[in-house]
Scaffold this motif. Structure first.
Motif, PDB file in Angstrom:
ATOM      1  N   LEU A 187     -18.954 -14.311 -64.048  1.00 37.62           N
ATOM      2  CA  LEU A 187     -18.255 -15.397 -63.348  1.00 37.62           C
ATOM      3  C   LEU A 187     -18.467 -16.756 -64.025  1.00 37.62           C
ATOM      4  O   LEU A 187     -18.587 -17.782 -63.370  1.00 37.62           O
ATOM      5  CB  LEU A 187     -18.688 -15.473 -61.882  1.00 37.62           C
ATOM      6  CG  LEU A 187     -18.547 -14.179 -61.055  1.00 37.62           C
ATOM      7  CD1 LEU A 187     -19.041 -14.421 -59.634  1.00 37.62           C
ATOM      8  CD2 LEU A 187     -17.122 -13.674 -61.053  1.00 37.62           C
TER       9      LEU A 187
ATOM     10  N   ASP B  52     -16.843  -5.465 -53.721  1.00 39.42           N
ATOM     11  CA  ASP B  52     -17.133  -4.337 -54.608  1.00 39.42           C
ATOM     12  C   ASP B  52     -15.921  -3.423 -54.711  1.00 39.42           C
ATOM     13  O   ASP B  52     -15.173  -3.238 -53.745  1.00 39.42           O
ATOM     14  CB  ASP B  52     -18.329  -3.541 -54.078  1.00 39.42           C
ATOM     15  CG  ASP B  52     -19.628  -4.325 -54.205  1.00 39.42           C
ATOM     16  OD1 ASP B  52     -19.653  -5.285 -54.999  1.00 39.42           O
ATOM     17  OD2 ASP B  52     -20.594  -3.988 -53.501  1.00 39.42           O
TER      18      ASP B  52
ATOM     19  N   ALA C 166      -6.710  -6.836 -55.022  1.00 40.60           N
ATOM     20  CA  ALA C 166      -8.148  -7.020 -54.862  1.00 40.60           C
ATOM     21  C   ALA C 166      -8.493  -7.000 -53.377  1.00 40.60           C
ATOM     22  O   ALA C 166      -7.629  -6.796 -52.523  1.00 40.60           O
ATOM     23  CB  ALA C 166      -8.591  -8.335 -55.504  1.00 40.60           C
TER      24      ALA C 166
ATOM     25  N   TYR D 248     -12.727 -10.061 -61.521  1.00 39.69           N
ATOM     26  CA  TYR D 248     -13.869 -10.078 -60.607  1.00 39.69           C
ATOM     27  C   TYR D 248     -13.806 -11.200 -59.577  1.00 39.69           C
ATOM     28  O   TYR D 248     -14.628 -11.220 -58.653  1.00 39.69           O
ATOM     29  CB  TYR D 248     -15.156 -10.201 -61.431  1.00 39.69           C
ATOM     30  CG  TYR D 248     -15.325  -9.031 -62.361  1.00 39.69           C
ATOM     31  CD1 TYR D 248     -15.980  -7.880 -61.967  1.00 39.69           C
ATOM     32  CD2 TYR D 248     -14.784  -9.068 -63.652  1.00 39.69           C
ATOM     33  CE1 TYR D 248     -16.103  -6.792 -62.818  1.00 39.69           C
ATOM     34  CE2 TYR D 248     -14.907  -7.988 -64.516  1.00 39.69           C
ATOM     35  CZ  TYR D 248     -15.570  -6.859 -64.091  1.00 39.69           C
ATOM     36  OH  TYR D 248     -15.685  -5.773 -64.941  1.00 39.69           O
ATOM     37  N   GLY D 249     -12.865 -12.082 -59.696  1.00 43.14           N
ATOM     38  CA  GLY D 249     -12.747 -13.171 -58.737  1.00 43.14           C
ATOM     39  C   GLY D 249     -11.804 -14.239 -59.249  1.00 43.14           C
ATOM     40  O   GLY D 249     -11.210 -14.104 -60.333  1.00 43.14           O
TER      41      GLY D 249
ATOM     42  N   VAL E 257     -15.233 -14.646 -55.037  1.00 44.43           N
ATOM     43  CA  VAL E 257     -15.631 -13.372 -55.623  1.00 44.43           C
ATOM     44  C   VAL E 257     -15.023 -12.220 -54.832  1.00 44.43           C
ATOM     45  O   VAL E 257     -15.093 -12.191 -53.593  1.00 44.43           O
ATOM     46  CB  VAL E 257     -17.169 -13.238 -55.642  1.00 44.43           C
ATOM     47  CG1 VAL E 257     -17.578 -11.945 -56.331  1.00 44.43           C
ATOM     48  CG2 VAL E 257     -17.792 -14.441 -56.357  1.00 44.43           C
TER      49      VAL E 257
ATOM     50  N   SER F 117     -12.513 -12.665 -65.915  1.00 42.99           N
ATOM     51  CA  SER F 117     -12.415 -11.379 -66.603  1.00 42.99           C
ATOM     52  C   SER F 117     -13.782 -10.784 -66.898  1.00 42.99           C
ATOM     53  O   SER F 117     -13.875  -9.714 -67.499  1.00 42.99           O
ATOM     54  CB  SER F 117     -11.647 -11.548 -67.922  1.00 42.99           C
ATOM     55  OG  SER F 117     -10.352 -12.042 -67.696  1.00 42.99           O
ATOM     56  N   ASN F 118     -14.833 -11.483 -66.518  1.00 46.30           N
ATOM     57  CA  ASN F 118     -16.193 -11.058 -66.805  1.00 46.30           C
ATOM     58  C   ASN F 118     -17.017 -11.138 -65.529  1.00 46.30           C
ATOM     59  O   ASN F 118     -16.899 -12.111 -64.776  1.00 46.30           O
ATOM     60  CB  ASN F 118     -16.787 -11.982 -67.881  1.00 46.30           C
ATOM     61  CG  ASN F 118     -17.995 -11.383 -68.555  1.00 46.30           C
ATOM     62  OD1 ASN F 118     -18.937 -10.944 -67.895  1.00 46.30           O
ATOM     63  ND2 ASN F 118     -17.982 -11.374 -69.880  1.00 46.30           N
ATOM     64  N   PRO F 119     -17.841 -10.140 -65.243  1.00 45.89           N
ATOM     65  CA  PRO F 119     -18.593 -10.149 -63.981  1.00 45.89           C
ATOM     66  C   PRO F 119     -19.624 -11.254 -63.877  1.00 45.89           C
ATOM     67  O   PRO F 119     -20.145 -11.504 -62.785  1.00 45.89           O
ATOM     68  CB  PRO F 119     -19.252  -8.761 -63.953  1.00 45.89           C
ATOM     69  CG  PRO F 119     -19.281  -8.313 -65.370  1.00 45.89           C
ATOM     70  CD  PRO F 119     -18.069  -8.901 -66.005  1.00 45.89           C
TER      71      PRO F 119
ATOM     72  N   SER G 251     -10.814  -4.505 -58.982  1.00 49.98           N
ATOM     73  CA  SER G 251      -9.739  -5.461 -58.738  1.00 49.98           C
ATOM     74  C   SER G 251      -8.935  -5.601 -60.019  1.00 49.98           C
ATOM     75  O   SER G 251      -9.502  -5.628 -61.116  1.00 49.98           O
ATOM     76  CB  SER G 251     -10.317  -6.818 -58.326  1.00 49.98           C
ATOM     77  OG  SER G 251     -11.111  -6.697 -57.167  1.00 49.98           O
TER      78      SER G 251
ATOM     79  N   ARG H 151      -9.064  -5.521 -65.522  1.00 51.69           N
ATOM     80  CA  ARG H 151     -10.017  -5.653 -64.427  1.00 51.69           C
ATOM     81  C   ARG H 151     -10.455  -7.108 -64.313  1.00 51.69           C
ATOM     82  O   ARG H 151     -10.717  -7.768 -65.319  1.00 51.69           O
ATOM     83  CB  ARG H 151     -11.237  -4.767 -64.658  1.00 51.69           C
ATOM     84  CG  ARG H 151     -12.185  -4.789 -63.464  1.00 51.69           C
ATOM     85  CD  ARG H 151     -13.247  -3.736 -63.522  1.00 51.69           C
ATOM     86  NE  ARG H 151     -14.027  -3.760 -62.294  1.00 51.69           N
ATOM     87  CZ  ARG H 151     -15.079  -3.000 -62.046  1.00 51.69           C
ATOM     88  NH1 ARG H 151     -15.490  -2.124 -62.963  1.00 51.69           N
ATOM     89  NH2 ARG H 151     -15.726  -3.090 -60.905  1.00 51.69           N
TER      90      ARG H 151
END
Length: 202
Positions: free
Chosen positions: A66, A16, A162, A34-35, A13, A62-64, A19, A32
């Protein structure tokens, strides 16, 4: 024994902040993310040199939430493909190093295979989402964290900007450790099953 073996790694991940996937590529705005995570597949293949077929995919969330296989929302983006674990280890190791060492800047040895993301494919009819082979790979520390680029002769195919905090660095190194252990276990299973199948009947 199952004929095929699959594994999805734990997530790496990002810290904050924003990224990005796909900066400075074909003109498309970056996406954007998220990991990162790795999907792996290993199965016996008598036609190959060592009797194994291995595939590893480095993907970006692509989605928080995960979720590696979401039912709704944007799906993870393909970043890189490798037919051996060493290439994945090189990249994750370089990302971890760049996150800890100011001034880190390395062009990794060997050739790498990567993917344009969906935004790049939508931006240009000349860009598709098929794997692009024989790329160079550069990872460097930046003021904001790290930058990863997979590039060909004329342009960057994919890129990530990131940041990893201490927990993210631990996660990246943990993925390498876990995948190596997973591979060792599966190779032993396949070898044992192959030996049992070849043993003469009593």
């Amino acid at each position: 024994m199952a004929d095929q073996h699959f594994e999805t790694s734990k997530p790496v991940v990002f810290s904050d902040g924003v990224s990005l996937l796909g900066f400075d590529t074909n003109g498309a705005a970056p996406q954007r993310i998220y990991g990162l995570f790795v999907e792996a597949e290993l199965h016996p293949d008598d036609a190959s040199k060592d009797g194994l077929m291995e595939s590893y995919w480095l993907k970006a969330f692509s989605n928080p939430d995960l979720d590696p296989a979401p039912k709704d929302g944007p799906r993870p983006e393909y970043v890189m493909y490798a037919d051996n674990l060493a290439q994945i280890e090189k990249v994750l190791g370089a990302i971890a190093s760049a996150s800890c060492l100011p001034g880190y800047d390395q062009r990794l040895q060997g050739q790498f295979d990567g993917y344009h993301n969906s935004a790049q494919a939508q931006f240009s009819d000349e860009t598709d989402e098929e794997c692009v082979y024989g790329l160079g790979c550069r990872v460097n520390a930046s003021e904001a964290g790290f930058a990863l680029r997979l590039f060909g002769m004329t342009q960057t195919v994919t890129s990530i900007a990131a940041k990893l905090d201490n927990a993210g660095v631990e996660a990246a190194l943990g993925v390498v450790r876990d995948l190596n252990q997973w591979r060792d276990d599966k190779v032993r299973e396949i070898t044992a099953a192959r030996s049992a199948a070849m043993a003469p009947a009593p």
